[in-house]
Design a protein around this motif. Structure first.
Motif: not given
Lengths: 217, 98
Positions: A139-149
């Motif tokens: 498993d290769l997972s990328w999580q990006y915080r959309l908000g709050p900036a």
């Protein structure tokens, strides 16, 4: 932590995280409810458990095999903006039915978390005993915080993450099934709600829908 | 007269709010809110700590006490047990608790 794996989850000493996952496939009417738990033995040692329960098809043997994994963080670099961690995994698969055979598994997990981005990778190989075939997963997972900036100066606020994953599942004598997962995570200090769609991108044509929640005790 | 004056002074002194002390700890490795909640709860269980504030933006934990401070060793251990790395611990200037 991503949607398809629990092994990258940070757990405090004495802390417990429980995850309930509902996964459903439209095409073959295979639905399952998976209960996973992680217990922090120490800041670097975690015990992970997973137990699937089949909802559809509703035959006799609905309870799946119990996954037991021990994770040891062997290298860690914490810094102001985030953390990098490498852990080793060792465990077993305990059959729920007497006709099933057990397995031994080993692997590694890596986490890179910096500012708004988290990247988790894990690779687990399962050595089947007797008639159980060997298998492996990644498993290769990328999580990006959309908000709050920008986070509040003080206090913890709920956050929304996008999730993008590349996953692979392999069983002895078969081709690797590569999959792509797209999803969202809503993160509250004590509760996570998450969901996503998994699609086979090679050697398969299945779509899987995932919905899960994580609770921290 | 002196006894009356002493009683008044004692009453005023007892009516004073307690002196609070604030510690600010820089913590490395703090990432998401779900991961940090354990740290907040851990400090809340400490009898000397009256209030805990976490800043994921500044990567800091602020502890307000009634006066007595937890030892540096205790603070470091609690942060390490939560899975993070404490760096600098600063005692902020004493302030009167409101």
């Amino acid at each position: 932590m991503g949607l398809r794996s629990l092994v990258a989850l940070p757990v405090d000493k004495g802390g417990t995280v429980v995850r309930f996952t509902l996964q459903s496939t439209e095409e073959e009417e295979r639905d399952a409810f998976i209960t996973s738990a992680a217990y922090g033995i120490s800041a670097n040692q975690t015990l992970l458990l997973g137990l699937p329960y089949r909802i559809e098809p509703a035959d006799e043997d609905r309870t799946g095999d119990l996954l037991v994994l021990y994770r040891h963080i062997v290298w860690r670099k914490d810094y102001l903006e985030g953390t990098d961690r490498l852990g080793l995994l060792l465990g077993t698969l305990l059959p729920s039915q007497s006709e099933n055979d057990s397995a031994v598994q080993a692997g590694l997990v890596f986490t890179h978390f910096k500012n708004r981005n988290e990247i988790d990778g894990d690779l687990v190989y399962r050595f089947g005993n007797d008639d159980r075939r060997d298998s492996a997963r990644y498993d290769l997972s990328w999580q990006y915080r959309l908000g709050p900036a920008r986070r509040p100066a003080w206090g913890l606020a709920p956050e929304l993450n996008s999730v993008l994953e590349l996953n692979g599942r392999w069983q002895q004598d078969e081709e690797v099934v590569h999959q792509a997962t797209v999803g969202l995570q809503w993160i509250h200090p004590r509760l996570v709600l998450e969901g996503g769609i998994v699609r086979d991108i090679s050697n398969g044509d299945e779509t899987l829908i995932l919905l899960s929640t994580r609770l921290h005790f | 007269m002196s006894r009356l004056l002493l009683a008044i002074l004692l009453t005023i002194w007892l009516a004073q709010p307690g002196l609070a002390r604030t510690l600010e700890i820089e913590v490395h490795g703090m990432t998401c809110a779900f991961c940090v909640d354990s740290l907040q709860r851990s400090f809340n269980k400490n009898q000397l700590v009256k209030k805990v504030d976490v800043s994921l933006e500044q990567k800091k934990v602020r502890l307000v006490t009634d006066g007595d401070l937890p030892s540096e060793e205790t603070i470091r251990k609690m942060i390490l047990d939560a899975g993070f790395t404490p760096t600098r611990i600063t005692v902020l200037p004493d302030s009167v608790d409101q």
